[in-house]
Scaffold this active site. Sequence first.
Site, PDB file in Angstrom:
ATOM      1  N   HIS A  31       1.072  19.735   6.444  1.00  0.00           N
ATOM      2  CA  HIS A  31       1.454  21.149   6.353  1.00  0.00           C
ATOM      3  C   HIS A  31       2.483  21.264   5.231  1.00  0.00           C
ATOM      4  O   HIS A  31       3.691  21.262   5.451  1.00  0.00           O
ATOM      5  CB  HIS A  31       2.052  21.646   7.674  1.00  0.00           C
ATOM      6  CG  HIS A  31       2.725  22.991   7.517  1.00  0.00           C
ATOM      7  ND1 HIS A  31       2.027  24.140   7.276  1.00  0.00           N
ATOM      8  CD2 HIS A  31       4.031  23.344   7.541  1.00  0.00           C
ATOM      9  CE1 HIS A  31       2.875  25.153   7.158  1.00  0.00           C
ATOM     10  NE2 HIS A  31       4.096  24.693   7.307  1.00  0.00           N
ATOM     11  N   ASP A  57      -2.012  27.726   8.447  1.00  0.00           N
ATOM     12  CA  ASP A  57      -2.750  27.474   7.207  1.00  0.00           C
ATOM     13  C   ASP A  57      -4.243  27.768   7.423  1.00  0.00           C
ATOM     14  O   ASP A  57      -4.906  28.363   6.568  1.00  0.00           O
ATOM     15  CB  ASP A  57      -2.548  26.019   6.776  1.00  0.00           C
ATOM     16  CG  ASP A  57      -1.070  25.637   6.780  1.00  0.00           C
ATOM     17  OD1 ASP A  57      -0.315  26.251   6.016  1.00  0.00           O
ATOM     18  OD2 ASP A  57      -0.675  24.764   7.577  1.00  0.00           O
TER      19      ASP A  57
HETATM   20  P1  NAX Z   1      15.158  30.085  12.150  1.00  0.00           P
HETATM   21  O1  NAX Z   1      16.168  29.390  11.303  1.00  0.00           O
HETATM   22  O2  NAX Z   1      15.140  31.570  12.221  1.00  0.00           O
HETATM   23  O3  NAX Z   1      15.284  29.548  13.646  1.00  0.00           O
HETATM   24  C1  NAX Z   1      15.394  28.190  13.937  1.00  0.00           C
HETATM   25  C2  NAX Z   1      16.220  28.071  15.199  1.00  0.00           C
HETATM   26  O4  NAX Z   1      16.247  26.712  15.580  1.00  0.00           O
HETATM   27  C3  NAX Z   1      17.661  28.518  15.032  1.00  0.00           C
HETATM   28  O5  NAX Z   1      17.954  29.531  15.990  1.00  0.00           O
HETATM   29  C4  NAX Z   1      18.451  27.245  15.297  1.00  0.00           C
HETATM   30  O6  NAX Z   1      19.681  27.494  15.975  1.00  0.00           O
HETATM   31  C5  NAX Z   1      17.481  26.465  16.164  1.00  0.00           C
HETATM   32  N1  NAX Z   1      17.773  25.035  16.223  1.00  0.00           N
HETATM   33  C6  NAX Z   1      18.234  24.224  15.253  1.00  0.00           C
HETATM   34  N2  NAX Z   1      18.410  22.987  15.720  1.00  0.00           N
HETATM   35  C7  NAX Z   1      18.026  22.994  17.006  1.00  0.00           C
HETATM   36  C8  NAX Z   1      17.994  22.019  18.029  1.00  0.00           C
HETATM   37  N3  NAX Z   1      18.413  20.764  17.798  1.00  0.00           N
HETATM   38  N4  NAX Z   1      17.543  22.368  19.238  1.00  0.00           N
HETATM   39  C9  NAX Z   1      17.138  23.634  19.486  1.00  0.00           C
HETATM   40  N5  NAX Z   1      17.183  24.611  18.565  1.00  0.00           N
HETATM   41  C10 NAX Z   1      17.600  24.295  17.340  1.00  0.00           C
HETATM   42  O7  NAX Z   1      13.752  29.508  11.673  1.00  0.00           O
HETATM   43  P2  NAX Z   1      12.283  30.087  11.944  1.00  0.00           P
HETATM   44  O8  NAX Z   1      11.944  31.042  10.876  1.00  0.00           O
HETATM   45  O9  NAX Z   1      12.169  30.526  13.359  1.00  0.00           O
HETATM   46  O10 NAX Z   1      11.419  28.787  11.678  1.00  0.00           O
HETATM   47  C11 NAX Z   1      11.496  27.661  12.543  1.00  0.00           C
HETATM   48  C12 NAX Z   1      10.825  26.469  11.906  1.00  0.00           C
HETATM   49  O11 NAX Z   1       9.431  26.722  11.709  1.00  0.00           O
HETATM   50  C13 NAX Z   1      11.379  26.081  10.539  1.00  0.00           C
HETATM   51  O12 NAX Z   1      11.490  24.677  10.478  1.00  0.00           O
HETATM   52  C14 NAX Z   1      10.286  26.537   9.603  1.00  0.00           C
HETATM   53  O13 NAX Z   1      10.287  25.821   8.389  1.00  0.00           O
HETATM   54  C15 NAX Z   1       9.065  26.272  10.419  1.00  0.00           C
HETATM   55  N6  NAX Z   1       7.827  26.929  10.028  1.00  0.00           N
HETATM   56  C16 NAX Z   1       6.661  26.270  10.233  1.00  0.00           C
HETATM   57  C17 NAX Z   1       5.430  26.826   9.946  1.00  0.00           C
HETATM   58  C18 NAX Z   1       4.166  26.081  10.205  1.00  0.00           C
HETATM   59  O14 NAX Z   1       3.111  26.630   9.910  1.00  0.00           O
HETATM   60  N7  NAX Z   1       4.163  24.856  10.733  1.00  0.00           N
HETATM   61  C19 NAX Z   1       5.343  28.173   9.340  1.00  0.00           C
HETATM   62  C20 NAX Z   1       6.561  28.994   9.555  1.00  0.00           C
HETATM   63  C21 NAX Z   1       7.863  28.258   9.435  1.00  0.00           C
HETATM   64  O15 NAX Z   1       8.158  28.086   8.067  1.00  0.00           O
END
Ligand code: NAX
Length: 326
Positions: free
Chosen positions: A185, A157
């Site tokens: 956020h 952000d």
């Molecule tokens: P993806 O869905 O592509 O990848 C997430 C991964 O996490 C998957 O491979 C899944 O298998 C894994 N996972 C789920 N549960 C788990 C666990 N208990 N232990 C280990 N791995 C686990 O999501 P992606 O686009 O990479 O985003 C990841 C996270 O970042 C999401 O929650 C998303 O909302 C968040 N974001 C945060 C942002 C920020 O600025 N703070 C911005 C970008 C993003 O939206």
Amino acid sequence: SPTPLKVAVTGAAGQIGYSLLFRLASGALGDRPIELRLLEIEPALKTLEGVVMELDDCAFPGLAGIEIGHEAEKVFEGVNLALLVGARPRGPGMERGDLLEANGAIFTAQGKALNAVAADDVRIGVTGNPANTNALIAMTNAPDIDPSRFSALTRLDHNRAISQLAAKTGASVTEIKKMTIWGNHSATQYPDLFHAEVRGQNAAEAVGDQDWLENTFIPTVAKRGAAIIDARGSSSAASAASATVDAARDWLHGSAQDDWVSMAVVSDGSYGVPEGLISSFPVTTKDGDWKIVQGLEIDDFSRGRIDASTAELAEERDAVKGLGLI
Ligand code: NAX
């Protein structure tokens, strides 16, 4: 040669992971070699093995080793830095409470595992959403780790706000200092131009357009994630990885002189943010520690925005308390 920095990344097979791991392995955190500790859920381990093959194929000189697994207590063993990216996205028909509960299960377990096995100097950055509240859950479940070692990511952000202000004023991003994101956020976050500077001048004055500030700048920054999804068909990943790297690098190595960064950290009550919430503040960092910038004057406009976002954080905290997660 120096002992490698052990860096855990969760959700390593996901979109952000696919960008983040290569940045970390190519030296984005500095010259010290790194060892990657990659945590995924079991069904994603095969995909993760493919990503590890690609990391191997880069022959990164600073990458001292990679371990993968689905058990947090093994993967987090001795880690100095943990980047908690993996989280449960909101699925069809999922209510807010379901989302908090699903993520609560992940972040209670990971907080406990870090508490048990991480290195004494561990720093923990939460990117997975809802990032602030996930960080609060992990922190509360890791009673032996100093709360100051936890933060949630608002650097994306922050970077978005810098980029928008640069475009508006014709300045380069390097000419913008002292940007602040306050609060959660989420769409209630408050990107603050009243303390930012453009080429040494107060940013709100340099812009000189309260209507743009309120009705264009703030919503553009706060809703940028949704705009990326509209355009790209999936959520921001490379920019989120880049911000995760920026935040970790500055935390470990220090923020720039005469500037600050935005990080969501546990509140000590500064600026009227209720103590104990993980809320974004202007912070300076040095030698792995952060300090909230003190003494900024908060006018009525900013007060209202900060209060609205921290009220949302308090609601999220109360919801996870109600679920017994903290
Ligand atoms: P993806 O869905 O592509 O990848 C997430 C991964 O996490 C998957 O491979 C899944 O298998 C894994 N996972 C789920 N549960 C788990 C666990 N208990 N232990 C280990 N791995 C686990 O999501 P992606 O686009 O990479 O985003 C990841 C996270 O970042 C999401 O929650 C998303 O909302 C968040 N974001 C945060 C942002 C920020 O600025 N703070 C911005 C970008 C993003 O939206």
